[in-house]
Design a protein around this motif. Structure first.
Motif, PDB file in Angstrom:
ATOM      1  N   MET A 293       0.319  -1.051  -0.269  1.00  0.00           N
ATOM      2  CA  MET A 293      -0.412   0.326  -0.001  1.00  0.00           C
ATOM      3  C   MET A 293       1.292   1.289  -0.044  1.00  0.00           C
ATOM      4  O   MET A 293       0.403   1.951  -0.477  1.00  0.00           O
ATOM      5  CB  MET A 293      -1.294  -0.264   1.146  1.00  0.00           C
ATOM      6  CG  MET A 293      -2.167  -1.047   1.045  1.00  0.00           C
ATOM      7  SD  MET A 293      -2.932  -0.935  -0.178  1.00  0.00           S
ATOM      8  CE  MET A 293      -4.740   0.921   0.306  1.00  0.00           C
ATOM      9  N   GLU A 294       2.346   0.733   0.573  1.00  0.00           N
ATOM     10  CA  GLU A 294       3.031   2.664   0.969  1.00  0.00           C
ATOM     11  C   GLU A 294       3.537   2.898  -0.544  1.00  0.00           C
ATOM     12  O   GLU A 294       3.526   3.466  -1.049  1.00  0.00           O
ATOM     13  CB  GLU A 294       3.616   1.884   1.440  1.00  0.00           C
ATOM     14  CG  GLU A 294       4.684   3.229   1.601  1.00  0.00           C
ATOM     15  CD  GLU A 294       5.457   2.690   3.008  1.00  0.00           C
ATOM     16  OE1 GLU A 294       6.440   3.984   3.718  1.00  0.00           O
ATOM     17  OE2 GLU A 294       5.928   2.138   3.570  1.00  0.00           O
ATOM     18  N   GLU A 295       3.383   1.749  -1.148  1.00  0.00           N
ATOM     19  CA  GLU A 295       4.020   1.642  -3.100  1.00  0.00           C
ATOM     20  C   GLU A 295       2.827   1.873  -4.068  1.00  0.00           C
ATOM     21  O   GLU A 295       3.511   3.035  -4.873  1.00  0.00           O
ATOM     22  CB  GLU A 295       4.847   0.615  -3.416  1.00  0.00           C
ATOM     23  CG  GLU A 295       5.540   0.344  -4.635  1.00  0.00           C
ATOM     24  CD  GLU A 295       5.863  -0.925  -5.166  1.00  0.00           C
ATOM     25  OE1 GLU A 295       6.163  -1.076  -6.367  1.00  0.00           O
ATOM     26  OE2 GLU A 295       5.445  -2.504  -4.719  1.00  0.00           O
ATOM     27  N   TYR A 296       1.819   1.794  -3.451  1.00  0.00           N
ATOM     28  CA  TYR A 296       0.986   2.489  -3.866  1.00  0.00           C
ATOM     29  C   TYR A 296       0.117   3.968  -4.400  1.00  0.00           C
ATOM     30  O   TYR A 296       0.431   4.594  -5.070  1.00  0.00           O
ATOM     31  CB  TYR A 296      -0.197   1.827  -3.522  1.00  0.00           C
ATOM     32  CG  TYR A 296      -1.840   2.227  -4.977  1.00  0.00           C
ATOM     33  CD1 TYR A 296      -2.631   1.258  -5.574  1.00  0.00           C
ATOM     34  CD2 TYR A 296      -2.294   2.765  -3.855  1.00  0.00           C
ATOM     35  CE1 TYR A 296      -3.776   1.703  -6.221  1.00  0.00           C
ATOM     36  CE2 TYR A 296      -3.701   3.317  -4.253  1.00  0.00           C
ATOM     37  CZ  TYR A 296      -3.899   3.043  -6.056  1.00  0.00           C
ATOM     38  OH  TYR A 296      -5.440   4.026  -6.159  1.00  0.00           O
ATOM     39  N   PHE A 297       0.934   4.045  -3.039  1.00  0.00           N
ATOM     40  CA  PHE A 297       0.830   5.542  -2.091  1.00  0.00           C
ATOM     41  C   PHE A 297       1.499   6.480  -3.087  1.00  0.00           C
ATOM     42  O   PHE A 297       1.105   7.567  -4.116  1.00  0.00           O
ATOM     43  CB  PHE A 297      -0.077   5.527  -0.881  1.00  0.00           C
ATOM     44  CG  PHE A 297       0.618   6.673  -0.200  1.00  0.00           C
ATOM     45  CD1 PHE A 297      -0.232   7.730   0.101  1.00  0.00           C
ATOM     46  CD2 PHE A 297       1.619   7.338  -0.398  1.00  0.00           C
ATOM     47  CE1 PHE A 297      -1.028   8.552   0.732  1.00  0.00           C
ATOM     48  CE2 PHE A 297       1.324   8.357   0.596  1.00  0.00           C
ATOM     49  CZ  PHE A 297       0.459   9.675   0.663  1.00  0.00           C
ATOM     50  N   ALA A 298       2.701   5.707  -3.371  1.00  0.00           N
ATOM     51  CA  ALA A 298       3.597   7.084  -3.536  1.00  0.00           C
ATOM     52  C   ALA A 298       3.475   6.748  -6.247  1.00  0.00           C
ATOM     53  O   ALA A 298       3.291   7.549  -5.936  1.00  0.00           O
ATOM     54  CB  ALA A 298       4.959   6.051  -3.477  1.00  0.00           C
ATOM     55  N   TYR A 299       2.814   5.440  -5.539  1.00  0.00           N
ATOM     56  CA  TYR A 299       2.542   5.919  -7.510  1.00  0.00           C
ATOM     57  C   TYR A 299       1.614   6.783  -8.059  1.00  0.00           C
ATOM     58  O   TYR A 299       0.876   7.170  -8.695  1.00  0.00           O
ATOM     59  CB  TYR A 299       2.566   4.353  -7.898  1.00  0.00           C
ATOM     60  CG  TYR A 299       0.958   3.508  -9.493  1.00  0.00           C
ATOM     61  CD1 TYR A 299       1.767   3.829 -10.242  1.00  0.00           C
ATOM     62  CD2 TYR A 299       0.164   3.538  -9.460  1.00  0.00           C
ATOM     63  CE1 TYR A 299       1.601   3.297 -11.585  1.00  0.00           C
ATOM     64  CE2 TYR A 299      -0.127   3.656 -11.010  1.00  0.00           C
ATOM     65  CZ  TYR A 299       0.469   3.067 -12.096  1.00  0.00           C
ATOM     66  OH  TYR A 299      -0.217   3.039 -12.816  1.00  0.00           O
ATOM     67  N   MET A 300       0.405   6.224  -6.983  1.00  0.00           N
ATOM     68  CA  MET A 300      -0.921   7.598  -7.151  1.00  0.00           C
ATOM     69  C   MET A 300      -0.355   9.423  -6.638  1.00  0.00           C
ATOM     70  O   MET A 300      -0.860   9.407  -8.186  1.00  0.00           O
ATOM     71  CB  MET A 300      -2.156   6.750  -6.327  1.00  0.00           C
ATOM     72  CG  MET A 300      -2.227   5.920  -6.632  1.00  0.00           C
ATOM     73  SD  MET A 300      -3.434   5.835  -8.694  1.00  0.00           S
ATOM     74  CE  MET A 300      -5.524   7.290  -7.414  1.00  0.00           C
ATOM     75  N   SER A 301       0.857   9.428  -6.154  1.00  0.00           N
ATOM     76  CA  SER A 301       0.777  10.311  -5.487  1.00  0.00           C
ATOM     77  C   SER A 301       1.887  10.792  -6.606  1.00  0.00           C
ATOM     78  O   SER A 301       1.900  12.232  -7.429  1.00  0.00           O
ATOM     79  CB  SER A 301       1.739   9.993  -4.580  1.00  0.00           C
ATOM     80  OG  SER A 301       1.485  10.312  -3.422  1.00  0.00           O
TER      81      SER A 301
END
Length: 461
Positions: A293-301
């Motif tokens: 989810m942290e990686e997903y958060f960086a991707y969407m940001s």
């Protein structure tokens, strides 16, 4: 004398009653005003170090839909200002004669891909819905210009696909898709506290319909009984039959109301249990997949900050739909899978390259400052040597070394991973998962189906 005394007592009693009533009304009004101006605090429940719970009232819209112009807004691709979405502009061919129509079609197809994925259909099936209307999704958008992030565009509809109805809401800036939701429509009785009111409303409608049908049936019987009674014994028999009919109608309506009310309460309780079960499932997913989810958060940001909606993949002849990839990624996370498909892996790789190049550019610019500071340092040391020969204290002249001035140590250290907290917020018919760190990203979750159904970008302004 007696008459005057009675009048005095009457006036006195009236005065006491009016005074008491006035004080009671004033006190009640004050309480109402106090309750009206006091803000209710939302109760938050923490289940771990970074997961919190909250709730948004039914009549509060989440950004960007708090700027939605409403049903009275004009629909269509063309606006008076000539502004329209252009998030697929990079995909256009060189044919200037058909740029506008091609852009409209590209962007509509892009959204059809996302809708098709969440409705278990194909983009062609979704596209055919609009073909029958002889226009595209882009022809059904409306716009508002006065928002803190500039022009905002909105699309909202209920689409029937494969025997199910889906509510679809999409919002764009001119260059990005900042909000997307696609979930099965279940009405307001889907869950949460709103489920009860939705069920009650449905019950009332069914009660009204049932009462009408009952009335029609009883009227028919009334007519037949009335005819028989007139033949048998005149108007008294008819009125007796009408009275009996009215009693049966009243009893039938009460029984119908009780039955429907009971079913409504059961449905509400069942939906509430499903809602809470879905919420617990979401919390479990978050606890087991924090790294992903942290990686997903960086991707969407990254997609939000760079306004990237597509990435060319491999031979530059195919491209990846960035937000379709994000929806697929969320489902992979929910299923506990860690592998990434080719398109997503390529985007993440390119994302790191872009970040590296961006940081390198800043480093190159900073190197000029470092050289200038080194030159100043050399001049300072020369000055110290001269002053030492003249008997001046070298330490006092040079001063304490300022290691952080150059920033070299900071540049060599790895950039810390973004830290964030989760906030699970109950909305009217879905859950909004807020991921809050340096930026805020929202993810929509359907607790009844127990699946992710969209995303939302928030901006600080």
């Amino acid at each position: 004398m007696h008459k005057g005394k009675s009048m005095f007592l009457t006036i006195l009693c009236m005065g006491v009653i009016l005074g008491f009533g006035y004080l009671l009304i004033m006190e009640s009004g004050q309480k109402v005003l106090e309750n009206g101006i006091m803000l209710e605090e939302t109760d938050y429940e923490s289940t771990s170090s970074n997961i919190f719970y909250g709730k948004i009232e039914e009549d509060i819209e989440v950004f960007p839909w708090n700027y939605y112009p409403g049903d009275e807004a004009g629909l269509g691709w063309k606006t008076e200002s000539g502004i329209h979405p252009m998030f697929q502009y990079s995909m256009l061919s060189d044919d200037d004669d058909s740029v506008e129509e091609e852009l409209k079609s590209l962007q509509s197809w892009y959204l059809c891909q996302m809708i098709a994925y969440k409705t278990n259909s194909t983009p062609s099936e979704v596209w055919s819905i609009f073909e029958k209307k002889q226009h595209t999704i882009m022809d059904e958008i409306c716009m508002v210009e006065n928002s803190p992030v500039g022009a905002l565009f909105f699309y909202e509809d209920i689409l029937s696909i494969k025997g199910k109805r889906y509510q679809v809401r999409v919002s764009f800036t001119q260059w990005n898709i900042i909000n997307f939701v696609c979930m099965e429509e279940r009405g307001q009785d889907a869950g949460g506290s709103q489920g009860s009111s939705g069920t009650q409303s449905s019950v009332k409608k069914r009660m009204a319909l049932g009462s009408q049908e009952s009335a029609k049936s009883e009227d028919s019987r009334d007519t037949q009984a009335g005819a028989r009674s007139q033949v048998a014994g005149g108007s008294q028999g008819s009125s007796g039959t009408q009275s009996s009919v009215k009693k049966r109608m009243a009893l039938g309506s009460q029984e119908n109301a009780k039955s429907e009310g009971s079913r409504g309460i059961q449905a509400s309780a069942r939906n509430q249990a499903e809602w809470e079960e879905g919420k617990e499932s979401l919390a479990k997913i978050l606890g087991e997949s924090e790294e992903q989810m942290e990686e997903y958060f960086a991707y969407m940001s990254f997609l939000r900050d760079w306004d990237d909606t597509v990435f060319y993949v491999g031979d530059m002849e195919s491209y990846a739909n960035c937000y379709l990839e994000s929806l697929q990624w969320l489902d992979q996370i929910q299923r506990g899978k860690t592998e990434k498909n080719q398109g997503l892996a390529y985007i993440l790789e390119r994302m790191e390259e872009i970040k590296y190049v961006e940081n390198s550019m800043y480093n190159v610019e900073d190197m000029g400052d470092y050289k200038a500071k080194d030159a100043d340092s050399a001049l300072g040391e020369e000055k110290v040597e001269t002053e030492e020969k003249m008997g001046v204290d070298a330490t006092a002249a040079l001063g304490e070394p300022e290691e952080e001035e150059y920033g070299l140590v900071a540049e060599q250290e790895a950039e810390p991973a973004p830290s964030f907290s989760y906030q699970i917020v109950d909305l009217k018919d879905m859950i909004l998962l807020l991921m809050q760190g340096e930026s805020t990203i929202g993810i929509f979750y359907d607790p009844i189906a127990q699946e992710f159904c969209g995303y939302n970008f928030f901006y600080e302004y």
